[in-house]
Design an enzyme around this catalytic site. Structure first.
Site, PDB file in Angstrom:
ATOM      1  N   LEU A   8       2.314   2.086  -7.228  1.00 46.39           N
ATOM      2  CA  LEU A   8       1.933   1.286  -8.394  1.00 46.39           C
ATOM      3  C   LEU A   8       0.859   0.275  -8.009  1.00 46.39           C
ATOM      4  O   LEU A   8       0.886  -0.290  -6.902  1.00 46.39           O
ATOM      5  CB  LEU A   8       3.147   0.550  -8.955  1.00 46.39           C
TER       6      LEU A   8
ATOM      7  N   GLY B  60       5.476   4.230  -5.345  1.00 46.29           N
ATOM      8  CA  GLY B  60       5.201   5.034  -6.541  1.00 46.29           C
ATOM      9  C   GLY B  60       4.557   6.381  -6.212  1.00 46.29           C
ATOM     10  O   GLY B  60       4.713   7.343  -6.954  1.00 46.29           O
TER      11      GLY B  60
ATOM     12  N   ASN C 263       8.973   1.499   0.276  1.00 46.98           N
ATOM     13  CA  ASN C 263       8.937   0.257   1.051  1.00 46.98           C
ATOM     14  C   ASN C 263       9.143  -0.997   0.186  1.00 46.98           C
ATOM     15  O   ASN C 263       8.958  -2.115   0.652  1.00 46.98           O
ATOM     16  CB  ASN C 263       7.596   0.153   1.776  1.00 46.98           C
ATOM     17  N   GLU C 264       9.531  -0.822  -1.072  1.00 48.40           N
ATOM     18  CA  GLU C 264       9.537  -1.942  -2.023  1.00 48.40           C
ATOM     19  C   GLU C 264      10.294  -3.180  -1.539  1.00 48.40           C
ATOM     20  O   GLU C 264       9.810  -4.303  -1.672  1.00 48.40           O
ATOM     21  CB  GLU C 264      10.131  -1.502  -3.367  1.00 48.40           C
TER      22      GLU C 264
HETATM   23  C1  TC6 Z   1       8.385   3.163  -9.701  1.00 45.78           C
HETATM   24  C2  TC6 Z   1       8.926   2.862  -8.347  1.00 45.78           C
HETATM   25  C3  TC6 Z   1       8.571   1.490  -7.866  1.00 45.78           C
HETATM   26  C4  TC6 Z   1       7.269   1.512  -7.222  1.00 45.78           C
HETATM   27  C5  TC6 Z   1       6.686   0.390  -6.781  1.00 45.78           C
HETATM   28  C6  TC6 Z   1       5.373   0.454  -6.139  1.00 45.78           C
HETATM   29  O1  TC6 Z   1       4.755   1.494  -6.039  1.00 45.78           O
HETATM   30  S1  TC6 Z   1       4.699  -1.009  -5.563  1.00 45.78           S
HETATM   31  C7  TC6 Z   1       3.320  -0.543  -4.577  1.00 45.78           C
HETATM   32  C8  TC6 Z   1       3.745  -0.325  -3.161  1.00 45.78           C
HETATM   33  N1  TC6 Z   1       2.685   0.222  -2.380  1.00 45.78           N
HETATM   34  C9  TC6 Z   1       2.428  -0.214  -1.141  1.00 45.78           C
HETATM   35  O2  TC6 Z   1       3.085  -1.090  -0.631  1.00 45.78           O
HETATM   36  C10 TC6 Z   1       1.286   0.429  -0.436  1.00 45.78           C
HETATM   37  C11 TC6 Z   1       0.336  -0.591   0.073  1.00 45.78           C
HETATM   38  N2  TC6 Z   1      -0.843   0.016   0.616  1.00 45.78           N
HETATM   39  C12 TC6 Z   1      -0.900   0.566   1.843  1.00 45.78           C
HETATM   40  O3  TC6 Z   1       0.067   0.601   2.585  1.00 45.78           O
HETATM   41  C13 TC6 Z   1      -2.218   1.095   2.304  1.00 45.78           C
HETATM   42  O4  TC6 Z   1      -3.208   0.666   1.392  1.00 45.78           O
HETATM   43  C14 TC6 Z   1      -2.293   2.632   2.396  1.00 45.78           C
HETATM   44  C15 TC6 Z   1      -1.441   3.118   3.560  1.00 45.78           C
HETATM   45  C16 TC6 Z   1      -1.846   3.308   1.117  1.00 45.78           C
HETATM   46  C17 TC6 Z   1      -3.772   3.049   2.656  1.00 45.78           C
HETATM   47  O5  TC6 Z   1      -4.255   2.347   3.755  1.00 45.78           O
HETATM   48  P1  TC6 Z   1      -5.821   2.154   3.949  1.00 45.78           P
HETATM   49  O6  TC6 Z   1      -5.992   1.537   5.299  1.00 45.78           O
HETATM   50  O7  TC6 Z   1      -6.517   3.446   3.656  1.00 45.78           O
HETATM   51  O8  TC6 Z   1      -6.243   1.164   2.767  1.00 45.78           O
HETATM   52  P2  TC6 Z   1      -6.105  -0.439   2.783  1.00 45.78           P
HETATM   53  O9  TC6 Z   1      -4.719  -0.882   3.115  1.00 45.78           O
HETATM   54  O10 TC6 Z   1      -7.212  -1.023   3.579  1.00 45.78           O
HETATM   55  O11 TC6 Z   1      -6.329  -0.783   1.221  1.00 45.78           O
HETATM   56  C18 TC6 Z   1      -7.584  -0.657   0.591  1.00 45.78           C
HETATM   57  C19 TC6 Z   1      -7.633  -1.569  -0.608  1.00 45.78           C
HETATM   58  O12 TC6 Z   1      -6.644  -1.142  -1.554  1.00 45.78           O
HETATM   59  C20 TC6 Z   1      -5.795  -2.231  -1.886  1.00 45.78           C
HETATM   60  N3  TC6 Z   1      -4.452  -1.688  -2.150  1.00 45.78           N
HETATM   61  C21 TC6 Z   1      -3.690  -0.957  -1.348  1.00 45.78           C
HETATM   62  N4  TC6 Z   1      -2.535  -0.604  -1.950  1.00 45.78           N
HETATM   63  C22 TC6 Z   1      -2.603  -1.147  -3.198  1.00 45.78           C
HETATM   64  C23 TC6 Z   1      -1.718  -1.142  -4.303  1.00 45.78           C
HETATM   65  N5  TC6 Z   1      -0.525  -0.492  -4.279  1.00 45.78           N
HETATM   66  N6  TC6 Z   1      -2.078  -1.790  -5.403  1.00 45.78           N
HETATM   67  C24 TC6 Z   1      -3.255  -2.437  -5.473  1.00 45.78           C
HETATM   68  N7  TC6 Z   1      -4.122  -2.473  -4.448  1.00 45.78           N
HETATM   69  C25 TC6 Z   1      -3.797  -1.846  -3.331  1.00 45.78           C
HETATM   70  C26 TC6 Z   1      -5.841  -3.141  -0.664  1.00 45.78           C
HETATM   71  O13 TC6 Z   1      -5.471  -4.469  -1.012  1.00 45.78           O
HETATM   72  C27 TC6 Z   1      -7.302  -3.019  -0.291  1.00 45.78           C
HETATM   73  O14 TC6 Z   1      -8.041  -3.842  -1.208  1.00 45.78           O
HETATM   74  P3  TC6 Z   1      -9.419  -4.543  -0.767  1.00 45.78           P
HETATM   75  O15 TC6 Z   1      -9.134  -5.311   0.489  1.00 45.78           O
HETATM   76  O16 TC6 Z   1     -10.385  -3.415  -0.561  1.00 45.78           O
HETATM   77  O17 TC6 Z   1      -9.765  -5.407  -1.964  1.00 45.78           O
END
Ligand code: TC6
Length: 329
Positions: free
Chosen positions: A135, A180, A204-205
Site C-alpha cells: 500500500l 500489500g 512487515n506491517e
Molecule cells: C492490506 C494489507 C495491509 C497492507 C499494508 C501495507 O502494504 S503498508 C506498506 C508496507 N510496505 C513496505 O513497508 C515496503 C517499504 N518499501 C521497501 O521495503 C522498499 O522500497 C522495497 C524493498 C519495496 C524496494 O526497495 P528499493 O531499494 O528498490 O526502493 P527504495 O526503498 O529506495 O524506495 C524508493 C522510493 O519509494 C518509496 N517507497 C517505498 N515503499 C513505499 C510505499 N509502500 N509507499 C510509498 N512510498 C514508498 C521510498 O520512500 C522511496 O521514495 P523516495 O526516497 O524516492 O522519495
C-alpha cells in the site's frame, strides 16, 4: 448440486462485487479527478488497440500522486488466441498501491473479467527488483478521514476483485513483494517467485506499527495455516524466496529470467482443466472467506479509519516514511 449452487452464488456474488466495484471505481475516479478538467470522456478511454491477434488494453489514465503524470500504471497484453492476459504493473518507483493505481487496477480486472474470451490473468511487474511495495504509505499519512475511507474502499475492492476472479490468476513475482504486494500475490491461484535471495515477501506491517485487516489474516491462514500466519503477522516477517517456499507462501521458485515464461507454461496447464469444473471448485474453496468479509466490510472500514487516523499510528508512519527516505539518501 451443492457445488453447482455454490458456483451460482459465487457468480452472483462476483457479479454483485463487479457492479459495486465499477460504480465505486467511477466515483473514486471522479473524486480523484474532481479538480481536473480531464474527467469528461475519461471512462471511454478504456481503449483497445489490436495487432497480430494481440490486444493491448490501455486502462484509464489517472492523475498520479507523485509527479501528477497521466501515464497508465498498468500495461495489459491480452493474447486472444491463448485467452491469457498479462498485466504489468508500472507505477514507479516501487509499484506502490496508491488510490490511483488501485482504481486503474480494479477497472482493468473488471474489463478482463467481463470479456468471456479472457480465461487467465498473469500479474507481474515492469519495475526492476520490485513486484509491489504494498500500500502506498502516502495515502495513509496526513490525509482527511474521507480520503482514508476512499483509499481503504479501493484496497478492499482490489482484494475482492482478485480473490473472487473467475479467471485463473497467477502471480509472477519478479521482485520484492512486502505487505500489500504479498496480499495481491496471495489472492492469486498460484505464485511463482524469482529465486533471488535479495528479494523478500511477507507481511512487515507490525514492524512499523500497523495491523493487517482481518480478511488478510483469513486469506493467509487458508494458504499457510494458522501457525505460520500467526508468526508472520505478529512479528512482521518478510521471507527470502526459499523460506517463503518452505512455508507455502509461494508455490514455486525459478531463476529470475524465467518467471514470466514459467507463469505462461503453468497457465497452459491450468487452462487445460475445464473452466466450469475449475470455477466451481475455486468457489467452493473461496466463497466462505468472501462471504465472511462481505458481512464485515463496513466494520472493517470503520476500524481502519479509526486506527489509521490515531495520532500514535500517524506518528509511527511518519517515522517509517522518514526511514525509507533516509535509506535512499
Ligand atoms: C492490506 C494489507 C495491509 C497492507 C499494508 C501495507 O502494504 S503498508 C506498506 C508496507 N510496505 C513496505 O513497508 C515496503 C517499504 N518499501 C521497501 O521495503 C522498499 O522500497 C522495497 C524493498 C519495496 C524496494 O526497495 P528499493 O531499494 O528498490 O526502493 P527504495 O526503498 O529506495 O524506495 C524508493 C522510493 O519509494 C518509496 N517507497 C517505498 N515503499 C513505499 C510505499 N509502500 N509507499 C510509498 N512510498 C514508498 C521510498 O520512500 C522511496 O521514495 P523516495 O526516497 O524516492 O522519495
Amino acid at each position: 448440486m451443492d457445488a453447482y449452487k455454490s458456483s451460482v452464488d459465487f457468480a452472483e456474488a462476483t457479479a454483485f462485487l463487479s457492479h459495486a466495484c465499477y460504480e465505486q471505481d467511477k466515483m473514486a475516479l471522479r473524486a480523484t479527478l474532481k479538480n481536473k478538467s480531464i474527467l469528461s470522456g475519461l471512462l471511454s478511454r478504456l481503449s483497445s488497440c489490436s495487432s497480430h491477434g494481440r490486444v493491448c488494453v490501455s486502462p484509464v489514465l489517472v492523475a498520479q500522486r507523485r509527479n501528477n503524470s497521466t501515464s497508465p500504471k498498468l500495461k495489459v497484453d491480452f493474447n486472444q488466441s491463448t485467452g491469457v492476459a498479462v498485466m504489468h504493473m508500472q507505477n514507479p518507483p516501487v509499484n506502490s498501491l496508491s488510490l490511483g493505481f488501485l482504481t486503474e487496477f480494479c477497472i482493468a480486472v473488471e474489463k478482463l473479467e467481463m470479456d468471456k474470451s479472457c480465461r487467465g490473468l498473469i500479474l507481474t511487474s515492469s519495475q526492476p527488483k520490485v513486484f509491489s511495495a504494498g500500500l502506498d504509505i502516502m495515502d495513509m499519512y496526513g490525509k482527511k478521514l474521507e480520503q482514508y475511507e476512499e483509499f481503504w474502499r479501493a484496497v478492499q475492492e482490489m482484494w475482492l476483485k482478485l480473490y473472487s476472479s473467475n479467471m485463473v490468476t497467477i502471480a509472477a513475482i519478479n521482485g520484492s513483494s512486502p505487505a500489500g504486494g504479498c496480499l495481491m500475490s496471495l489472492s492469486c491461484d498460484y505464485r511463482i517467485m524469482a529465486d533471488n535471495p535479495r528479494y523478500s515477501i511477507g507481511f512487515n506491517e507490525t514492524q512499523f506499527g500497523i495491523v493487517v485487516p482481518v480478511w488478510c489474516k483469513e486469506a493467509m491462514t487458508t494458504i499457510v495455516g494458522h501457525r505460520n500466519t500467526e508468526l508472520t503477522l505478529e512479528l512482521g516477517l518478510l521471507y527470502n524466496p526459499s523460506d517463503a517456499l518452505k512455508i507455502g507462501l509461494v508455490d514455486q521458485l525459478v531463476p529470475e529470467d524465467q518467471v514470466l515464461a514459467t507463469a505462461t507454461k503453468t497457465m497452459t496447464k491450468w487452462l487445460a482443466i475445464p473452466d466450469h469444473a475449475r470455477r466451481i471448485t475455486k468457489s467452493m474453496m473461496r466463497k466462505p472467506t468472501i462471504d465472511k468479509i462481505m458481512s464485515i466490510r463496513e466494520a472493517d472500514m470503520q476500524q481502519y479509519i479509526s486506527f489509521i487516523s490515531k495520532d500514535s499510528t500517524q506518528k509511527m508512519l511518519g517515522t517509517y516514511l522518514e526511514m525509507l527516505k533516509k535509506k535512499r539518501g
